[in-house]
Design a protein around this motif. Structure first.
Motif, PDB file in Angstrom:
ATOM      1  N   UNK A 187       0.839  -1.202   0.000  1.00  0.00           N
ATOM      2  CA  UNK A 187       0.000   0.000   0.000  1.00  0.00           C
ATOM      3  C   UNK A 187       0.875   1.255   0.000  1.00  0.00           C
ATOM      4  N   UNK A 188       0.333   2.325  -0.530  1.00  0.00           N
ATOM      5  CA  UNK A 188       0.997   3.635  -0.551  1.00  0.00           C
ATOM      6  C   UNK A 188       2.434   3.548  -1.074  1.00  0.00           C
ATOM      7  N   UNK A 189       2.591   2.868  -2.197  1.00  0.00           N
ATOM      8  CA  UNK A 189       3.941   2.655  -2.747  1.00  0.00           C
ATOM      9  C   UNK A 189       4.709   3.955  -2.945  1.00  0.00           C
ATOM     10  N   UNK A 190       4.082   4.923  -3.578  1.00  0.00           N
ATOM     11  CA  UNK A 190       4.792   6.166  -3.886  1.00  0.00           C
ATOM     12  C   UNK A 190       5.115   6.932  -2.603  1.00  0.00           C
ATOM     13  N   UNK A 191       4.195   6.989  -1.678  1.00  0.00           N
ATOM     14  CA  UNK A 191       4.462   7.669  -0.402  1.00  0.00           C
ATOM     15  C   UNK A 191       5.625   7.005   0.328  1.00  0.00           C
ATOM     16  N   UNK A 192       5.681   5.699   0.293  1.00  0.00           N
ATOM     17  CA  UNK A 192       6.780   4.971   0.942  1.00  0.00           C
ATOM     18  C   UNK A 192       8.096   5.198   0.212  1.00  0.00           C
ATOM     19  N   UNK A 227       8.841   7.917  -1.579  1.00  0.00           N
ATOM     20  CA  UNK A 227       9.199   9.310  -1.276  1.00  0.00           C
ATOM     21  C   UNK A 227       9.857   9.390   0.099  1.00  0.00           C
ATOM     22  N   UNK A 228       9.309   8.699   1.072  1.00  0.00           N
ATOM     23  CA  UNK A 228       9.879   8.695   2.418  1.00  0.00           C
ATOM     24  C   UNK A 228      11.302   8.134   2.410  1.00  0.00           C
ATOM     25  N   UNK A 229      11.516   7.058   1.669  1.00  0.00           N
ATOM     26  CA  UNK A 229      12.854   6.460   1.577  1.00  0.00           C
ATOM     27  C   UNK A 229      13.832   7.401   0.880  1.00  0.00           C
ATOM     28  N   UNK A 230      13.362   8.087  -0.163  1.00  0.00           N
ATOM     29  CA  UNK A 230      14.205   9.054  -0.880  1.00  0.00           C
ATOM     30  C   UNK A 230      14.609  10.185   0.057  1.00  0.00           C
ATOM     31  N   UNK A 231      13.660  10.669   0.837  1.00  0.00           N
ATOM     32  CA  UNK A 231      13.949  11.750   1.792  1.00  0.00           C
ATOM     33  C   UNK A 231      14.949  11.280   2.848  1.00  0.00           C
ATOM     34  N   UNK A 232      14.741  10.095   3.385  1.00  0.00           N
ATOM     35  CA  UNK A 232      15.632   9.562   4.418  1.00  0.00           C
ATOM     36  C   UNK A 232      17.049   9.383   3.894  1.00  0.00           C
ATOM     37  N   UNK A 233      17.173   8.865   2.685  1.00  0.00           N
ATOM     38  CA  UNK A 233      18.490   8.619   2.099  1.00  0.00           C
ATOM     39  C   UNK A 233      19.081   9.861   1.440  1.00  0.00           C
ATOM     40  N   UNK A 234      18.274  10.911   1.303  1.00  0.00           N
ATOM     41  CA  UNK A 234      18.693  12.120   0.588  1.00  0.00           C
ATOM     42  C   UNK A 234      19.208  11.750  -0.813  1.00  0.00           C
ATOM     43  N   UNK A 235      18.431  10.909  -1.481  1.00  0.00           N
ATOM     44  CA  UNK A 235      18.830  10.378  -2.793  1.00  0.00           C
ATOM     45  C   UNK A 235      18.812  11.463  -3.865  1.00  0.00           C
ATOM     46  N   UNK A 236      19.836  11.466  -4.685  1.00  0.00           N
ATOM     47  CA  UNK A 236      19.927  12.416  -5.793  1.00  0.00           C
ATOM     48  C   UNK A 236      19.149  11.942  -7.012  1.00  0.00           C
ATOM     49  N   UNK A 237      18.987  10.627  -7.129  1.00  0.00           N
ATOM     50  CA  UNK A 237      18.285  10.067  -8.287  1.00  0.00           C
ATOM     51  C   UNK A 237      17.649   8.740  -7.913  1.00  0.00           C
ATOM     52  N   UNK A 238      16.574   8.418  -8.622  1.00  0.00           N
ATOM     53  CA  UNK A 238      15.932   7.110  -8.503  1.00  0.00           C
ATOM     54  C   UNK A 238      16.027   6.446  -9.874  1.00  0.00           C
ATOM     55  N   UNK A 239      16.605   5.268  -9.893  1.00  0.00           N
ATOM     56  CA  UNK A 239      16.726   4.486 -11.119  1.00  0.00           C
ATOM     57  C   UNK A 239      15.596   3.478 -11.160  1.00  0.00           C
ATOM     58  N   UNK A 240      14.928   3.388 -12.296  1.00  0.00           N
ATOM     59  CA  UNK A 240      13.773   2.510 -12.437  1.00  0.00           C
ATOM     60  C   UNK A 240      13.821   1.875 -13.828  1.00  0.00           C
ATOM     61  N   UNK A 241      13.437   0.598 -13.955  1.00  0.00           N
ATOM     62  CA  UNK A 241      13.511  -0.046 -15.271  1.00  0.00           C
ATOM     63  C   UNK A 241      12.693   0.687 -16.346  1.00  0.00           C
TER      64      UNK A 241
END
Length: 101
Positions: free
Chosen positions: A42-47, A49-63
């Motif tokens: 559930x809430x895949x995108x919200x989860x 986004x939370x992980x990106x914020x926590x990791x301070x990720x510069x980019x998300x790689x997706x197939x």
């Protein structure tokens, strides 16, 4: 950070994870982790986004964009660039609204 959906990748999941790691490294990114969600998450995108914020990720790689239900989530695009492997494309993050001209 990598992201994929198990239900979209199917039997190609391991290959997608290898591609994400390889391509991130080739572009000079230090891949913190790859997040894998299933069809019942559930809430895949919200989860994500939370992980990106926590990791301070510069980019998300997706197939591919299909892992986002074929469209870029605006809340994710406010935080980070998104790089798709098929087709190979970088979607640059969008600046906050107060900086739009």
């Amino acid at each position: 950070m990598g992201y994929l959906r198990r239900d979209i990748s199917g039997i190609s999941q391991d290959w997608h994870e290898i591609q994400i790691r390889s391509f991130a490294k080739r572009l000079g990114y230090n891949l913190a982790k790859t997040i894998v969600f299933g069809p019942r998450t559930d809430a895949r995108i919200a989860r994500l986004v939370s992980a990106v914020e926590t990791a301070d990720a510069e980019a998300v790689f997706v197939p591919s964009l299909w892992h986002f239900d074929s469209h870029l989530p605006s809340e994710l695009m406010q935080l980070t660039d998104v790089i798709t492997l098929t087709p190979l494309r970088t979607y640059s993050r969008k600046p906050p609204r107060e900086f739009d001209t």
